[in-house]
Design an enzyme around this catalytic site. Structure first.
Site, PDB file in Angstrom:
ATOM      1  N   ARG A  75       0.841  -1.205   0.000  1.00  0.00           N
ATOM      2  CA  ARG A  75       0.000   0.000   0.000  1.00  0.00           C
ATOM      3  C   ARG A  75       0.873   1.250   0.000  1.00  0.00           C
ATOM      4  O   ARG A  75       1.358   1.708   1.028  1.00  0.00           O
ATOM      5  CB  ARG A  75      -0.914  -0.011   1.229  1.00  0.00           C
ATOM      6  CG  ARG A  75      -1.868   1.166   1.280  1.00  0.00           C
ATOM      7  CD  ARG A  75      -2.903   1.141   0.189  1.00  0.00           C
ATOM      8  NE  ARG A  75      -3.772  -0.021   0.284  1.00  0.00           N
ATOM      9  CZ  ARG A  75      -4.458  -0.518  -0.755  1.00  0.00           C
ATOM     10  NH1 ARG A  75      -4.371   0.041  -1.954  1.00  0.00           N
ATOM     11  NH2 ARG A  75      -5.218  -1.584  -0.607  1.00  0.00           N
ATOM     12  N   ARG A 101       2.343  -6.473 -10.055  1.00  0.00           N
ATOM     13  CA  ARG A 101       2.774  -5.881  -8.778  1.00  0.00           C
ATOM     14  C   ARG A 101       3.032  -6.917  -7.698  1.00  0.00           C
ATOM     15  O   ARG A 101       3.522  -6.565  -6.624  1.00  0.00           O
ATOM     16  CB  ARG A 101       1.764  -4.830  -8.300  1.00  0.00           C
ATOM     17  CG  ARG A 101       0.363  -5.362  -8.084  1.00  0.00           C
ATOM     18  CD  ARG A 101      -0.595  -4.256  -7.685  1.00  0.00           C
ATOM     19  NE  ARG A 101      -1.965  -4.753  -7.545  1.00  0.00           N
ATOM     20  CZ  ARG A 101      -2.905  -4.137  -6.860  1.00  0.00           C
ATOM     21  NH1 ARG A 101      -2.653  -2.987  -6.279  1.00  0.00           N
ATOM     22  NH2 ARG A 101      -4.134  -4.643  -6.792  1.00  0.00           N
ATOM     23  N   HIS A 171       0.618   3.451 -10.660  1.00  0.00           N
ATOM     24  CA  HIS A 171      -0.436   3.761  -9.680  1.00  0.00           C
ATOM     25  C   HIS A 171       0.182   4.542  -8.522  1.00  0.00           C
ATOM     26  O   HIS A 171       0.251   4.071  -7.377  1.00  0.00           O
ATOM     27  CB  HIS A 171      -1.010   2.425  -9.207  1.00  0.00           C
ATOM     28  CG  HIS A 171      -2.225   2.491  -8.344  1.00  0.00           C
ATOM     29  ND1 HIS A 171      -2.323   3.278  -7.226  1.00  0.00           N
ATOM     30  CD2 HIS A 171      -3.398   1.829  -8.445  1.00  0.00           C
ATOM     31  CE1 HIS A 171      -3.510   3.087  -6.664  1.00  0.00           C
ATOM     32  NE2 HIS A 171      -4.183   2.213  -7.388  1.00  0.00           N
ATOM     33  N   ASP A 215     -12.708   8.466  -7.039  1.00  0.00           N
ATOM     34  CA  ASP A 215     -12.154   7.351  -7.818  1.00  0.00           C
ATOM     35  C   ASP A 215     -12.582   7.570  -9.272  1.00  0.00           C
ATOM     36  O   ASP A 215     -13.702   7.230  -9.648  1.00  0.00           O
ATOM     37  CB  ASP A 215     -12.684   6.018  -7.255  1.00  0.00           C
ATOM     38  CG  ASP A 215     -11.936   4.819  -7.842  1.00  0.00           C
ATOM     39  OD1 ASP A 215     -11.095   5.020  -8.736  1.00  0.00           O
ATOM     40  OD2 ASP A 215     -12.203   3.683  -7.393  1.00  0.00           O
ATOM     41  N   GLU A 274      -2.608   8.722 -11.178  1.00  0.00           N
ATOM     42  CA  GLU A 274      -2.020   7.577 -11.860  1.00  0.00           C
ATOM     43  C   GLU A 274      -1.918   7.827 -13.370  1.00  0.00           C
ATOM     44  O   GLU A 274      -2.896   8.222 -13.995  1.00  0.00           O
ATOM     45  CB  GLU A 274      -2.874   6.338 -11.590  1.00  0.00           C
ATOM     46  CG  GLU A 274      -3.112   6.121 -10.098  1.00  0.00           C
ATOM     47  CD  GLU A 274      -4.209   5.105  -9.802  1.00  0.00           C
ATOM     48  OE1 GLU A 274      -4.374   4.161 -10.589  1.00  0.00           O
ATOM     49  OE2 GLU A 274      -4.900   5.258  -8.775  1.00  0.00           O
TER      50      GLU A 274
END
Ligand code: BG6
Length: 302
Positions: A75, A101, A171, A215, A274
């Site tokens: 995170r 990732r 990201h 978002d 991002e």
């Protein structure tokens, strides 16, 4: 096969500038120190975890509660979303944001550049598990350059004989003084898909501000945008190429609490902007073509 710490230090360490260590969860990490800035990068995910220019607050946010472990995404930092962004188009069992990732990447090259920058080049290690999720022959490299600015280039080659559709994103989690006071510039007038309103298409009016969960996938976006941060008295300039979309994300308190790796007020000190190719902006890559998704982050006083 995963590389060992000894081999990494033997083959790539540069005295006073680059060495490798193991952190909790068994992750191997490169520690880069240059005259102008320092960074840490996990080999799992080729995941840049921290970046701090000399004399500045960190530019990249890493959660105090980030969990480190094999096969787990971290995170914070700069997770690489690849070869799709968000949920897989047809198979909901496949991992969100792809698998890049959470798998091992191999360090293939280190360069010490004349202007004190250090460049590390990683290549994703394919395996039966990755091939089961993505059948295309598509070597991918993540090239990270640390100096006063941070530069990240994700280069995907179509080495097969059929075209394929690629979604990808850097990201990036940025450190901000207080996200409620931040403004994001450069997206004014652009359309976005609002993921907190069933993906409804809307148009951005003025600068982006954050006062609740945000978002959004901004579409067909320009190559420069900027985070203005009055609390830290600085702006972070984001310059990109090979990117058609910009995702802006802050989970806000309720979602952050549910995620369990943000901490009580973690969401107030971060903002994801991002550099991406997402939703209708995905890339069609013909055989032999290389797609380069590039972002450069630099800090200036406000
Ligand atoms: C953003 C998405 O890019 O990533 C959000 O737009 C998502 O919908 C967020 O919640 C974090 O994703 P993850 O998989 O790292 O928790």
């Amino acid at each position: 096969m995963a590389t060992t710490l000894d081999v990494l230090n033997r083959d790539f360490a540069i005295k006073g500038k680059l060495h490798f260590k193991e952190i909790s969860g068994g992750l191997l990490v490169a520690e880069v120190t240059t005259l102008h800035g320092k960074a840490t990068i996990a080999l799992q995910g080729a995941h840049l975890m921290t970046f701090q220019p000399t004399g500045q607050e960190p530019v990249i946010w890493l959660s105090e509660l980030a969990k480190f472990g094999r096969g787990k995404s971290i995170r914070g930092g700069v997770p690489v979303c690849w070869p799709w962004f968000g949920p897989h188009a047809t198979d909901s069992k496949l991992p969100g944001h792809g698998y890049a990732r959470t798998v091992d990447w191999r360090l293939v090259q280190v360069q010490s550049l004349s202007d004190e920058r250090i460049r590390l080049e990683f290549e994703l290690e394919e395996s039966e598990a990755t091939r089961a999720q993505w059948p295309h022959r598509s070597p991918v490299r993540n090239i990270i350059t640390v100096g006063r600015a941070l530069e990240v280039e994700l280069a995907t080659t179509n080495a097969g004989s059929e075209p394929f559709t690629l979604g990808d994103a850097l990201h990036t989690y940025f450190t901000v003084g207080d996200v409620r006071r931040v403004t994001v510039h450069g997206l004014e007038g652009y359309d976005y898909l609002d993921k907190v309103d069933q993906g409804t298409r809307k148009q951005q009016v003025g600068a982006v501000t954050i006062g609740q969960e945000v978002d959004r996938i901004y579409l067909n976006t320009p190559s420069v945008c900027e985070i203005r941060d009055p609390a830290l008295q600085r702006r972070i300039k984001i310059s990109s190429s090979g990117s058609h979309s910009t995702v802006v994300w802050n989970p806000w308190i309720e979602k952050a609490t549910k995620m369990g790796d943000f901490g009580t007020d973690g969401h107030l000190g971060m903002l994801c902007v991002e550099t991406a190719n997402a939703a209708e902006d995905v890339v069609q890559l013909a055989p032999g073509q290389v797609h380069r998704l590039v972002a450069r982050y630099e800090v200036e006083p406000l």
